[in-house]
Design a protein around this motif. Structure first.
Motif, PDB file in Angstrom:
ATOM      1  N   GLU A  72     -49.252  17.888  33.322  1.00  0.00           N
ATOM      2  CA  GLU A  72     -50.563  17.374  32.914  1.00  0.00           C
ATOM      3  C   GLU A  72     -51.339  18.402  32.097  1.00  0.00           C
ATOM      4  OE1 GLU A  72     -54.246  14.918  34.877  1.00  0.00           O
ATOM      5  OE2 GLU A  72     -53.595  16.711  35.944  1.00  0.00           O
ATOM      6  N   ARG A  80     -52.010   9.468  29.667  1.00  0.00           N
ATOM      7  CA  ARG A  80     -52.819  10.492  30.350  1.00  0.00           C
ATOM      8  C   ARG A  80     -53.337   9.961  31.691  1.00  0.00           C
ATOM      9  NH1 ARG A  80     -54.792  10.941  25.027  1.00  0.00           N
ATOM     10  NH2 ARG A  80     -53.998  12.810  23.951  1.00  0.00           N
ATOM     11  N   THR A  81     -53.761   8.705  31.700  1.00  0.00           N
ATOM     12  CA  THR A  81     -54.269   8.106  32.940  1.00  0.00           C
ATOM     13  C   THR A  81     -53.151   7.972  33.965  1.00  0.00           C
ATOM     14  OG1 THR A  81     -55.934   6.863  31.690  1.00  0.00           O
ATOM     15  CG2 THR A  81     -55.453   6.109  33.924  1.00  0.00           C
ATOM     16  N   ASN A  92     -52.421  11.407  35.357  1.00  0.00           N
ATOM     17  CA  ASN A  92     -53.497  11.862  36.234  1.00  0.00           C
ATOM     18  C   ASN A  92     -53.396  11.227  37.614  1.00  0.00           C
ATOM     19  OD1 ASN A  92     -56.717  11.257  37.084  1.00  0.00           O
ATOM     20  ND2 ASN A  92     -56.210  13.347  36.495  1.00  0.00           N
TER      21      ASN A  92
END
Length: 206
Positions: free
Chosen positions: A29, A111-112, A115
């Protein structure tokens, strides 16, 4: 049923495996990619994490095979270890495909996804720390959170694929991005499998 004052080597092994997975997902990440060479660096580093994970699984398996007694069912210990390692295998697989596709820029959906997966690994480590302390019932809250993050990933998958087919016209990018979204959803499913295994262990031993 547990001696709460004495650390258990099997639970320590599970915690070590969980922390390796957590470190790998955080690394993925946080890693900033600006070039194809950096993609290769990311893929190489995740392969190192995966190799370390395989070593930890091998060491735990050897310990299980040579020990007469285990604190909980040996099948549950091994299943929990393997399910955690599946997350790491999935992240390594994902970063390897980024490198194969030479995809330097990932979108907000990816990205979500990542995460939420990182948040899952954080909760897994917290659960394993409680297992080390033999606080099995307290682990349930973390299993519930992991399942909640997985449900959110389901929503991200639906939105990402819908948006992809609405706005992307390049068929190659459609294939690549759909593949990557589905890989990330698989990793979220692996996290849910860890949560399910945790709940099974609680049910059998608490």
């Amino acid at each position: 049923m547990f001696d709460s004052k004495k650390p258990d080597p099997f639970f320590q092994s599970l915690l070590d495996i969980a922390k390796n997975v957590q470190t790998a997902t955080h690394y993925a990440e946080d890693f900033k990619v600006d070039s194809v060479s950096q993609l290769k660096e990311l893929s190489f580093k995740l392969k190192e994490f995966e190799t370390s994970g395989d070593t930890l699984i091998h060491e735990l398996t050897t310990k299980l095979n040579t020990s007469f007694m285990t604190p909980i069912e040996r099948e549950d210990i091994l299943q929990l270890a393997v399910k955690m390692d599946d997350i790491l295998d999935g992240i390594e697989h994902f970063t390897a495909h980024l490198e194969m596709y030479s995809l330097i820029e990932i979108d907000d959906y990816m990205r979500t996804f990542v995460n939420y997966i990182v948040k899952c690994t954080d909760e897994i480590v917290k659960a394993m720390e409680l297992l080390m302390k033999k606080k099995l019932l307290a682990m349930r809250d973390h299993a519930v959170l992991i399942k909640d993050y997985e449900r959110k990933c389901d929503d991200v998958l639906r939105s990402s694929i819908k948006n992809l087919f609405l706005h992307e016209t390049n068929p190659i990018r459609i294939i690549q991005f759909k593949d990557l979204y589905e890989q990330l959803e698989d990793i979220a499913d692996y996290s849910q499998s860890v949560a399910n295994t945790i709940e099974t262990i609680i049910m059998r031993n608490a």
